[in-house]
Design an enzyme around this catalytic site. Structure first.
Site, PDB file in Angstrom:
ATOM      1  N   SER A  91      28.281  33.726  35.590  1.00 11.61           N
ATOM      2  CA  SER A  91      28.275  33.544  34.133  1.00 11.61           C
ATOM      3  C   SER A  91      26.949  32.973  33.653  1.00 11.61           C
ATOM      4  O   SER A  91      26.371  33.445  32.667  1.00 11.61           O
ATOM      5  CB  SER A  91      29.418  32.620  33.716  1.00 11.61           C
ATOM      6  OG  SER A  91      30.666  33.173  34.044  1.00 11.61           O
ATOM      7  N   GLY A 135      31.323  44.295  33.811  1.00 14.44           N
ATOM      8  CA  GLY A 135      31.778  44.130  32.437  1.00 14.44           C
ATOM      9  C   GLY A 135      30.878  43.242  31.602  1.00 14.44           C
ATOM     10  O   GLY A 135      30.604  43.536  30.434  1.00 14.44           O
ATOM     11  N   SER A 160      37.469  38.473  23.382  1.00 16.77           N
ATOM     12  CA  SER A 160      36.526  38.210  24.477  1.00 16.77           C
ATOM     13  C   SER A 160      35.387  37.334  23.970  1.00 16.77           C
ATOM     14  O   SER A 160      34.682  37.714  23.026  1.00 16.77           O
ATOM     15  CB  SER A 160      35.961  39.509  25.043  1.00 16.77           C
ATOM     16  OG  SER A 160      34.947  39.232  25.990  1.00 16.77           O
ATOM     17  N   GLN A 194      32.737  36.996  25.455  1.00 14.97           N
ATOM     18  CA  GLN A 194      31.486  37.672  25.802  1.00 14.97           C
ATOM     19  C   GLN A 194      30.922  38.450  24.617  1.00 14.97           C
ATOM     20  O   GLN A 194      29.704  38.611  24.497  1.00 14.97           O
ATOM     21  CB  GLN A 194      31.694  38.590  27.006  1.00 14.97           C
ATOM     22  CG  GLN A 194      31.931  37.832  28.301  1.00 14.97           C
ATOM     23  CD  GLN A 194      32.177  38.752  29.483  1.00 14.97           C
ATOM     24  OE1 GLN A 194      32.021  39.967  29.381  1.00 14.97           O
ATOM     25  NE2 GLN A 194      32.557  38.175  30.602  1.00 14.97           N
ATOM     26  N   SER A 240      38.420  31.111  25.317  1.00 18.68           N
ATOM     27  CA  SER A 240      37.339  30.814  26.270  1.00 18.68           C
ATOM     28  C   SER A 240      36.153  30.114  25.593  1.00 18.68           C
ATOM     29  O   SER A 240      34.993  30.456  25.830  1.00 18.68           O
ATOM     30  CB  SER A 240      36.860  32.101  26.963  1.00 18.68           C
ATOM     31  OG  SER A 240      37.924  32.741  27.612  1.00 18.68           O
ATOM     32  N   ASP A 276      39.604  33.050  33.893  1.00 20.44           N
ATOM     33  CA  ASP A 276      39.218  33.546  35.225  1.00 20.44           C
ATOM     34  C   ASP A 276      39.856  32.740  36.353  1.00 20.44           C
ATOM     35  O   ASP A 276      39.823  33.156  37.511  1.00 20.44           O
ATOM     36  CB  ASP A 276      37.704  33.544  35.382  1.00 20.44           C
ATOM     37  CG  ASP A 276      37.054  34.733  34.694  1.00 20.44           C
ATOM     38  OD1 ASP A 276      37.768  35.680  34.322  1.00 20.44           O
ATOM     39  OD2 ASP A 276      35.814  34.716  34.514  1.00 20.44           O
ATOM     40  N   LYS A 279      40.685  43.064  31.672  1.00 16.81           N
ATOM     41  CA  LYS A 279      39.645  42.716  32.652  1.00 16.81           C
ATOM     42  C   LYS A 279      39.400  43.900  33.589  1.00 16.81           C
ATOM     43  O   LYS A 279      39.674  45.048  33.247  1.00 16.81           O
ATOM     44  CB  LYS A 279      40.068  41.467  33.419  1.00 16.81           C
ATOM     45  CG  LYS A 279      40.193  40.212  32.560  1.00 16.81           C
ATOM     46  CD  LYS A 279      38.836  39.664  32.172  1.00 16.81           C
ATOM     47  CE  LYS A 279      38.961  38.322  31.480  1.00 16.81           C
ATOM     48  NZ  LYS A 279      37.634  37.710  31.188  1.00 16.81           N
ATOM     49  N   ARG A 314      45.312  42.460  34.820  1.00 10.90           N
ATOM     50  CA  ARG A 314      45.574  41.424  35.820  1.00 10.90           C
ATOM     51  C   ARG A 314      47.001  40.907  35.772  1.00 10.90           C
ATOM     52  O   ARG A 314      47.517  40.411  36.777  1.00 10.90           O
ATOM     53  CB  ARG A 314      44.561  40.287  35.660  1.00 10.90           C
ATOM     54  CG  ARG A 314      43.167  40.676  36.130  1.00 10.90           C
ATOM     55  CD  ARG A 314      42.126  39.591  35.914  1.00 10.90           C
ATOM     56  NE  ARG A 314      40.892  39.936  36.632  1.00 10.90           N
ATOM     57  CZ  ARG A 314      39.751  39.267  36.499  1.00 10.90           C
ATOM     58  NH1 ARG A 314      39.674  38.221  35.688  1.00 10.90           N
ATOM     59  NH2 ARG A 314      38.683  39.636  37.199  1.00 10.90           N
TER      60      ARG A 314
END
Length: 435
Positions: A26, A90, A165, A167, A193, A310, A337, A341
Site C-alpha cells: 500500500s 487492482g 473503495s 483507492q 477504509s 484486508d 476484490k 471474498r
C-alpha cells in the site's frame, strides 16, 4: 500448469522465529505514483518485491516522467494508444486511471479477465467530471479504459462515494497537486477504509503537499512537490498471517523487525484486534514481537472491520479455527476484490464445517459443526489472501493443500519460504487432483 503447496507441521508447535517482512504494498504503490508525479524529486526506499508493486514500478519506468505535464497542456496528435497492462494489480489499475489522465499521452489501460470484471466506473466518472478524456473500451463502467491526457480541467470540485473503495479517493488526491485548479473532493456517505486515505494524505504531506479536510470535504491546491525520500515500512497486512500462526500454535514468540506500533498502515490495527485471541504485541529495539501467552480479551458483539478490510479473511479464519461464533461488519468491499471474498470464505470454511452467513450486512460465523479432517484442499480463486489466510490451518489439520500457490507473489512472494523458517513443511505439488 499451476503448482499447489502441501503444508504441514510436525512435532512441537511452540514457534519461536524472526521474520523480515517485505515493504508495504500500500505504501509502495502510493510512493511510486507520488515519485512519478514529482518527476523524481521524491525518491522511494525499501521498495516491496510484491508482484503488484513490481508491475506498477515497471509501468511507470516504461512510461517515463519527462512528458508528465500539468493538466490542460496540448494533447498528442496520434491515434495510436500505448498499451498499459496491469495484469491482476487492482491498486495499479485505480491509481493509473488517475495518473494517466494527468499525463500527456494516449493510453489503453487494461488487465486480466478478472480485472475487466472489477468496477472502475465511479473513479472514471469522477475523472471525467474533472475534464478527463476517458472512454470504456469494452463494457460500460469496467476496464479496459481509453485515456487521452492530460485532462483539460473543467472544475476543481468533484463528488465521490466513500463506501466503495478508498483507492478511488487516494487516486484522485495524489494527482490533485498537479491539476491547474487543484481539487476539492466531496465524499458522499460513510468513508470506508479511512486509514488508507489518511496514509495517502500523510505521504503527500511528507513531501510538501498541504491539504485541508473539513467535514466530508478534502481540498488540495496546486502545489510543487518538495524533494525528499519516502521510506516504506514493512507490510502490516503480511504481518497479520504471523498473528494467525501465533493464535493457532500451542505457544509462539515471533519477532517482526522494522514494524512500527504507530504506523500509517490501517492494518496495524491487527495489534488490537488479536488481543481477542490472546495475542499480545510488544515493542522491541528492532521492531515488534508477538506472543501467544496472554489472556484473551472479550470479543465485541460485532467486530467492525470497515477500516481494515484486508484483514478480514485472516481474522475470520482464525475465529473459525478456534471455534468462536463471532459476528463481523464492514465487509462490503470484499465482494469486488481479487475475487468475491465473501463467497470464497463461505466455500472454503465449509470444508471444516463452519458457515458464514449474512443478515443486513452483518456476517456471522457458526462453528457448531467445526471439525478438522486429516486433509483439506483450499481453492484460492486467484486471490493471494485466501492462500495466506488458510495456510496456518496446517497447525490444526495434518495436511493443507493450497491450490495455485504462486498467487502469494501478488503481495508476499517469500511467504512459503518464511513458513519453512517457522517450522512448517511446504512441498510443491504438480498435477494435483482437485478435491
Amino acid at each position: 500448469m499451476s503448482k499447489n503447496a502441501l503444508v504441514s507441521f510436525q512435532g512441537n508447535k511452540n514457534i519461536n522465529t524472526e521474520i523480515q517482512l517485505t515493504g508495504s504494498k500500500s505504501e509502495c504503490n502510493r510512493a511510486l505514483i507520488i515519485s512519478a508525479l514529482s518527476k523524481k524529486l521524491v525518491q522511494v526506499e525499501n521498495l516491496s518485491n510484491a508482484a503488484d508493486t513490481v508491475t506498477l514500478n515497471g509501468i511507470l519506468n516504461k512510461l517515463g516522467v519527462e512528458s508528465n505535464e500539468q493538466g490542460g497542456a496540448s494533447k498528442p496528435q496520434t491515434n495510436n494508444s500505448e498499451l498499459v497492462d496491469v495484469g491482476p494489480a487492482g491498486t495499479a489499475m485505480r491509481f493509473l486511471s488517475a495518473y494517466l489522465s494527468a499525463k500527456n499521452g494516449n493510453f489503453l489501460l487494461t488487465g486480466t479477465e478478472r480485472m475487466k470484471q472489477r468496477p472502475i466506473g465511479i473513479l472514471a466518472e469522477a475523472l471525467k467530471t474533472l475534464g478527463a478524456d476517458i472512454s470504456y473500451a469494452e463494457n460500460e463502467g469496467f476496464p479496459p479504459l481509453n485515456i487521452v491526457g492530460p485532462l483539460n480541467q473543467k472544475t476543481e470540485k468533484v463528488k465521490i462515494k466513500g463506501d466503495v473503495s478508498s483507492q478511488y479517493i487516494s487516486a484522485l488526491l495524489m494527482i490533485a497537486p498537479v491539476l491547474p485548479q487543484g481539487l476539492t473532493l466531496e465524499i458522499e456517505g460513510e468513508l470506508t477504509s479511512k486509514p488508507y486515505v489518511d496514509m495517502t494524505l500523510d505521504m503527500l504531506s511528507a513531501v510538501g503537499i498541504e491539504h485541508q479536510w473539513q467535514g466530508n470535504s478534502i481540498s488540495i491546491k496546486p502545489q510543487t512537490f518538495k524533494a525528499g525520500t519516502l521510506v516504506v515500512e514493512p507490510d502490516w497486512s503480511a504481518a497479520s498471517y504471523w498473528y494467525s500462526i501465533a493464535a493457532l500454535a500451542d505457544e509462539a514468540t515471533i519477532s517482526l523487525p522494522a514494524l512500527k506500533e504507530k504506523s500509517l498502515q490501517g492494518d496495524s490495527q491487527i495489534q488490537r484486534i488479536m488481543e481477542i485471541f490472546g495475542i499480545q504485541t510488544s515493542k522491541t529495539e528492532t521492531g515488534i514481537s508477538i506472543q501467544s501467552n496472554e489472556k484473551a480479551t472479550d470479543a465485541p458483539e460485532i467486530l467492525d472491520l470497515k477500516t481494515c478490510p484486508d484483514l478480514a479473511q485472516t481474522i475470520v479464519v482464525i475465529a473459525a479455527a478456534l471455534g468462536k461464533n463471532m459476528a463481523f461488519t464492514g465487509l462490503e468491499t470484499l465482494k469486488i476484490k481479487e475475487t468475491d471474498r465473501i463467497a470464497a470464505l463461505q466455500n472454503e470454511l465449509a470444508k471444516i464445517g463452519v458457515t458464514l452467513t449474512e443478515t443486513n450486512l452483518v456476517y456471522t460465523l457458526n462453528c457448531d459443526k467445526l471439525h478438522f479432517p486429516d486433509k483439506i484442499t483450499i481453492a484460492t480463486y486467484e486471490d493471494h489472501r485466501m492462500a495466506m489466510a488458510f495456510a496456518p490451518l496446517a497447525l490444526l489439520v495434518k495436511e493443507v493443500e493450497i491450490e495455485e500457490m504462486q498467487v502469494v507473489e501478488k503481495s508476499y512472494p517469500y511467504f512459503w519460504d518464511d513458513l519453512k523458517k517457522a517450522g512448517f513443511e511446504v512441498t510443491t505439488l504438480q498435477h494435483s487432483v482437485i478435491q
